[in-house]
Design an enzyme around this catalytic site. Structure first.
Site, PDB file in Angstrom:
ATOM      1  N   ASN A 211      11.683 -10.413 -85.810  1.00  0.00           N
ATOM      2  CA  ASN A 211      10.812  -9.492 -86.549  1.00  0.00           C
ATOM      3  C   ASN A 211       9.821  -8.866 -85.566  1.00  0.00           C
ATOM      4  O   ASN A 211       9.833  -9.173 -84.376  1.00  0.00           O
ATOM      5  CB  ASN A 211      10.090 -10.227 -87.687  1.00  0.00           C
ATOM      6  CG  ASN A 211       9.252 -11.359 -87.171  1.00  0.00           C
ATOM      7  OD1 ASN A 211       8.236 -11.140 -86.510  1.00  0.00           O
ATOM      8  ND2 ASN A 211       9.673 -12.596 -87.442  1.00  0.00           N
ATOM      9  N   ASP A 282      12.736 -17.113 -91.755  1.00  0.00           N
ATOM     10  CA  ASP A 282      13.101 -18.095 -92.787  1.00  0.00           C
ATOM     11  C   ASP A 282      14.551 -18.532 -92.658  1.00  0.00           C
ATOM     12  O   ASP A 282      14.936 -19.585 -93.140  1.00  0.00           O
ATOM     13  CB  ASP A 282      12.881 -17.476 -94.183  1.00  0.00           C
ATOM     14  CG  ASP A 282      11.391 -17.345 -94.479  1.00  0.00           C
ATOM     15  OD1 ASP A 282      10.658 -18.317 -94.236  1.00  0.00           O
ATOM     16  OD2 ASP A 282      10.968 -16.258 -94.919  1.00  0.00           O
ATOM     17  N   LYS A 292      29.384 -13.359 -76.138  1.00  0.00           N
ATOM     18  CA  LYS A 292      29.017 -12.167 -76.908  1.00  0.00           C
ATOM     19  C   LYS A 292      30.139 -11.802 -77.890  1.00  0.00           C
ATOM     20  O   LYS A 292      31.312 -11.745 -77.506  1.00  0.00           O
ATOM     21  CB  LYS A 292      28.778 -11.010 -75.928  1.00  0.00           C
ATOM     22  CG  LYS A 292      28.299  -9.767 -76.606  1.00  0.00           C
ATOM     23  CD  LYS A 292      28.079  -8.656 -75.590  1.00  0.00           C
ATOM     24  CE  LYS A 292      27.784  -7.351 -76.320  1.00  0.00           C
ATOM     25  NZ  LYS A 292      27.753  -6.213 -75.428  1.00  0.00           N
ATOM     26  N   PHE A 328      -0.924 -18.079 -92.924  1.00  0.00           N
ATOM     27  CA  PHE A 328      -1.046 -16.652 -93.197  1.00  0.00           C
ATOM     28  C   PHE A 328      -0.008 -16.323 -94.260  1.00  0.00           C
ATOM     29  O   PHE A 328       1.026 -17.003 -94.355  1.00  0.00           O
ATOM     30  CB  PHE A 328      -0.750 -15.825 -91.938  1.00  0.00           C
ATOM     31  CG  PHE A 328      -1.966 -15.583 -91.085  1.00  0.00           C
ATOM     32  CD1 PHE A 328      -2.540 -16.607 -90.359  1.00  0.00           C
ATOM     33  CD2 PHE A 328      -2.528 -14.306 -91.000  1.00  0.00           C
ATOM     34  CE1 PHE A 328      -3.660 -16.381 -89.567  1.00  0.00           C
ATOM     35  CE2 PHE A 328      -3.642 -14.065 -90.218  1.00  0.00           C
ATOM     36  CZ  PHE A 328      -4.214 -15.107 -89.500  1.00  0.00           C
ATOM     37  N   LYS A 342       1.424 -19.488-102.275  1.00  0.00           N
ATOM     38  CA  LYS A 342       1.924 -20.068-101.012  1.00  0.00           C
ATOM     39  C   LYS A 342       0.986 -21.167-100.532  1.00  0.00           C
ATOM     40  O   LYS A 342       1.416 -22.194-100.032  1.00  0.00           O
ATOM     41  CB  LYS A 342       2.018 -18.999 -99.930  1.00  0.00           C
ATOM     42  CG  LYS A 342       3.370 -18.350 -99.863  1.00  0.00           C
ATOM     43  CD  LYS A 342       3.515 -17.410 -98.670  1.00  0.00           C
ATOM     44  CE  LYS A 342       4.819 -16.646 -98.836  1.00  0.00           C
ATOM     45  NZ  LYS A 342       4.909 -15.463 -98.016  1.00  0.00           N
ATOM     46  N   LYS A 346       2.503 -24.863-100.150  1.00  0.00           N
ATOM     47  CA  LYS A 346       2.636 -25.421 -98.795  1.00  0.00           C
ATOM     48  C   LYS A 346       1.536 -26.437 -98.506  1.00  0.00           C
ATOM     49  O   LYS A 346       1.393 -26.898 -97.380  1.00  0.00           O
ATOM     50  CB  LYS A 346       2.589 -24.289 -97.753  1.00  0.00           C
ATOM     51  CG  LYS A 346       3.785 -23.331 -97.844  1.00  0.00           C
ATOM     52  CD  LYS A 346       3.686 -22.210 -96.800  1.00  0.00           C
ATOM     53  CE  LYS A 346       4.727 -21.132 -97.018  1.00  0.00           C
ATOM     54  NZ  LYS A 346       5.632 -20.950 -95.882  1.00  0.00           N
TER      55      LYS A 346
HETATM   56  O1  PMT Z   1       1.662 -10.859 -84.565  1.00  0.00           O
HETATM   57  P1  PMT Z   1       0.994  -9.579 -85.052  1.00  0.00           P
HETATM   58  O2  PMT Z   1       1.759  -8.344 -84.642  1.00  0.00           O
HETATM   59  O3  PMT Z   1      -0.449  -9.532 -84.658  1.00  0.00           O
HETATM   60  O4  PMT Z   1       1.056  -9.567 -86.655  1.00  0.00           O
HETATM   61  C1  PMT Z   1       0.317 -10.516 -87.372  1.00  0.00           C
HETATM   62  C2  PMT Z   1       1.110 -11.090 -88.532  1.00  0.00           C
HETATM   63  C3  PMT Z   1       1.446  -9.999 -89.541  1.00  0.00           C
HETATM   64  C4  PMT Z   1       2.417 -11.728 -88.021  1.00  0.00           C
HETATM   65  C5  PMT Z   1       0.189 -12.196 -89.161  1.00  0.00           C
HETATM   66  O5  PMT Z   1      -0.999 -11.602 -89.596  1.00  0.00           O
HETATM   67  C6  PMT Z   1       0.869 -12.889 -90.337  1.00  0.00           C
HETATM   68  O6  PMT Z   1       0.787 -12.454 -91.482  1.00  0.00           O
HETATM   69  N1  PMT Z   1       1.578 -14.023 -90.017  1.00  0.00           N
HETATM   70  C7  PMT Z   1       2.390 -14.744 -91.007  1.00  0.00           C
HETATM   71  C8  PMT Z   1       3.676 -14.004 -91.224  1.00  0.00           C
HETATM   72  C9  PMT Z   1       4.612 -14.742 -92.144  1.00  0.00           C
HETATM   73  O7  PMT Z   1       5.628 -15.180 -91.725  1.00  0.00           O
HETATM   74  O8  PMT Z   1       4.161 -14.898 -93.365  1.00  0.00           O
HETATM   75  P2  PMT Z   1       4.969 -15.678 -94.532  1.00  0.00           P
HETATM   76  O9  PMT Z   1       4.281 -15.230 -95.757  1.00  0.00           O
HETATM   77  O10 PMT Z   1       6.426 -15.428 -94.428  1.00  0.00           O
HETATM   78  O11 PMT Z   1       4.710 -17.198 -94.223  1.00  0.00           O
HETATM   79  C10 PMT Z   1       3.634 -17.921 -94.778  1.00  0.00           C
HETATM   80  C11 PMT Z   1       3.125 -18.961 -93.806  1.00  0.00           C
HETATM   81  O12 PMT Z   1       4.151 -19.949 -93.571  1.00  0.00           O
HETATM   82  C12 PMT Z   1       2.743 -18.434 -92.449  1.00  0.00           C
HETATM   83  O13 PMT Z   1       1.609 -19.160 -92.016  1.00  0.00           O
HETATM   84  C13 PMT Z   1       3.957 -18.749 -91.566  1.00  0.00           C
HETATM   85  O14 PMT Z   1       3.592 -18.946 -90.203  1.00  0.00           O
HETATM   86  C14 PMT Z   1       4.453 -20.043 -92.191  1.00  0.00           C
HETATM   87  N2  PMT Z   1       5.906 -20.240 -92.089  1.00  0.00           N
HETATM   88  C15 PMT Z   1       6.786 -19.418 -92.690  1.00  0.00           C
HETATM   89  C16 PMT Z   1       8.136 -19.683 -92.644  1.00  0.00           C
HETATM   90  C17 PMT Z   1       8.566 -20.839 -91.949  1.00  0.00           C
HETATM   91  N3  PMT Z   1       9.842 -21.133 -91.868  1.00  0.00           N
HETATM   92  N4  PMT Z   1       7.667 -21.624 -91.361  1.00  0.00           N
HETATM   93  C18 PMT Z   1       6.365 -21.368 -91.424  1.00  0.00           C
HETATM   94  O15 PMT Z   1       5.537 -22.127 -90.868  1.00  0.00           O
END
Ligand code: PMT
Length: 402
Positions: A211, A282, A292, A328, A342, A346
């Site tokens: 991403n 995810d 490849k 986040f 969330k 979590k």
């Molecule tokens: O890196 P930048 O360009 O500065 O951009 C910042 C950002 C947009 C990446 C950041 O501000 C942000 O929102 N990060 C979380 C992105 C995300 O994956 O969000 P989510 O809603 O899918 O996940 C929720 C939380 O679970 C997050 O804390 C994520 O790190 C965590 N997660 C998600 C999936 C996973 N398999 N493991 C996780 O730990």
């Protein structure tokens, strides 16, 4: 974080010298905004200041497309204010609290430290009214950058020349440096585990699922925490932004979500606070090809995917007494509602909700508009630089932990 200095230029022949002041302060990493009185704009054009500061210059207007209430926005934005050259008139208005133009109104509205560099005819400076006004301002905490002796533009020799550019720059910069060195190390003794950047999930040696996370948000958190005395373990996905070096920073580069989980698990025990700013994929390909994949030879019409472990939720399940967990949430709609869900699902103490996929890009951008959600409520923040947002998040963590 760049410090904000608001420079108020009032009408005096020495107004042109403020271009040099802007140039020198900008090299010292200050972000500068300029307000000019109408008279000042007759001595020097606002275009010069706009070119030097890369910000719009405000000339005495009360309506602006950028700010709803410019005098309040500017007053709040400023970390410090420099009034130079300061005429007898602005000094008198400051003393009396007169607010009849943008410059004087901002000065009445600001709570930031104010520096005043007077410049005027020697008799105007020596006049008891001006001397009394300056003394009152000094008593109130305004710092006067004294005028110099010399040949004045009005033809007189005497005191009244604007202080030199070097004196003005060093006075405000010394003040700022002292303030920064006294800044509280309120994270002293705390260790923070931060995840940042994207994860890359390998399809074959050249292709991956990933991403657009740049890592800027996570890095801003790391920088802010280090500046406040914390030790930081930064688990960082593949990014191209430059990484700062710091004796209290340990960078753990990873590529995939599984790598990120391993690195986090190895460093989680020693952390007091854990912040998941990474955009973790995810899903990952069920298998990654050793060679490849070839069009026509390999079946590339579908890739079977499996779910990655949820890193932050895994850590939250293992957390020990006193550890504080922050996630986040990147959402495209119902941002706060989904983020709150969330946070609960979590088992997080705090979640920072940001809207992605709208007209304002968050991935890779320098700014972000976010809400901080805890069990005690939601705080909506205005658009901030990621550096500023990082400090707000740290402030909220400290407040919530105790
Ligand atoms: O890196 P930048 O360009 O500065 O951009 C910042 C950002 C947009 C990446 C950041 O501000 C942000 O929102 N990060 C979380 C992105 C995300 O994956 O969000 P989510 O809603 O899918 O996940 C929720 C939380 O679970 C997050 O804390 C994520 O790190 C965590 N997660 C998600 C999936 C996973 N398999 N493991 C996780 O730990």
């Amino acid at each position: 974080m760049a410090k904000h200095i608001l420079i108020i230029v009032t009408g005096g022949i020495a107004a042109y010298k403020m271009c040099d002041v802007c140039s020198k302060l900008s090299k010292l990493d200050y972000e500068i905004k300029v307000v000019m009185t109408k008279h000042a704009s007759e001595f020097v054009g606002k275009a010069s200041f706009e070119a030097l500061t890369h910000n719009k210059v405000h000339v005495d207007e009360f309506k602006s497309s950028e700010y709803d209430i410019p005098h309040i926005s500017l007053a709040d934005w400023a970390d410090m204010v420099l009034v130079a050259p300061a005429t007898a008139n602005i000094i008198a208005k400051m003393r009396s609290g007169i607010a009849d133009d943008l410059a004087s109104t901002v000065l009445l509205a600001t709570v930031a430290p104010v520096f005043v560099a007077p410049a005027m005819n020697v008799h105007m400076l020596e006049h008891p009214s001006t001397q009394e006004n300056i003394a009152v301002l000094q008593e109130r905490g305004v710092q006067i950058i004294d005028s110099e002796f010399g040949h004045l533009a009005c033809g007189y020799n005497g005191k009244g020349k604007l202080a030199s550019v070097e004196t003005m720059v060093s006075t405000v910069h010394d003040f700022q440096s002292k303030k920064s060195s006294l800044a509280t190390k309120d994270f002293d003794g705390l260790t923070i585990l931060i995840t940042a950047g994207p994860t890359y999930e390998k399809i074959d040696p050249v292709r991956f699922i990933g991403n657009r996370s740049s890592g800027k948000m996570g890095l801003a958190l790391a920088k802010a925490a280090l500046s406040r005395g914390a030790k930081v373990d930064l688990v960082l996905g593949p990014v191209s932004v430059p990484i700062i070096g710091h004796e209290n920073l340990r960078v753990l580069p990873v590529e995939s979500a599984l790598d990120m989980l391993q690195a986090c698990l190895s460093h989680f025990e020693r952390s007091d606070i854990c912040i998941g700013a990474a955009a973790v994929s995810d899903l990952r390909p069920a298998e990654s090809a050793q060679q490849k994949l070839k069009k026509g030879k390999d079946d590339m019409s579908s890739i079977s995917l499996v779910e990655n472990p949820d890193i932050i939720a895994t850590l939250a399940r293992e957390k020990h007494e006193g550890q504080y967990m922050v996630g986040f949430a990147a959402e495209t709609e119902h941002v706060e509602e989904y983020a709150q869900k969330k946070r609960v699902n979590k088992s997080l103490d705090m979640i920072v909700a940001n809207k992605v996929g709208g007209t304002k890009e968050v991935f890779g951008a320098d700014n972000n508009t976010a809400s901080i959600i805890t069990k005690s409520g939601t705080t909506q923040l205005p658009e901030l630089s990621k550096d500023e947002l990082a400090h707000k998040i740290l402030d909220a963590i400290l407040q919530e932990r105790c």
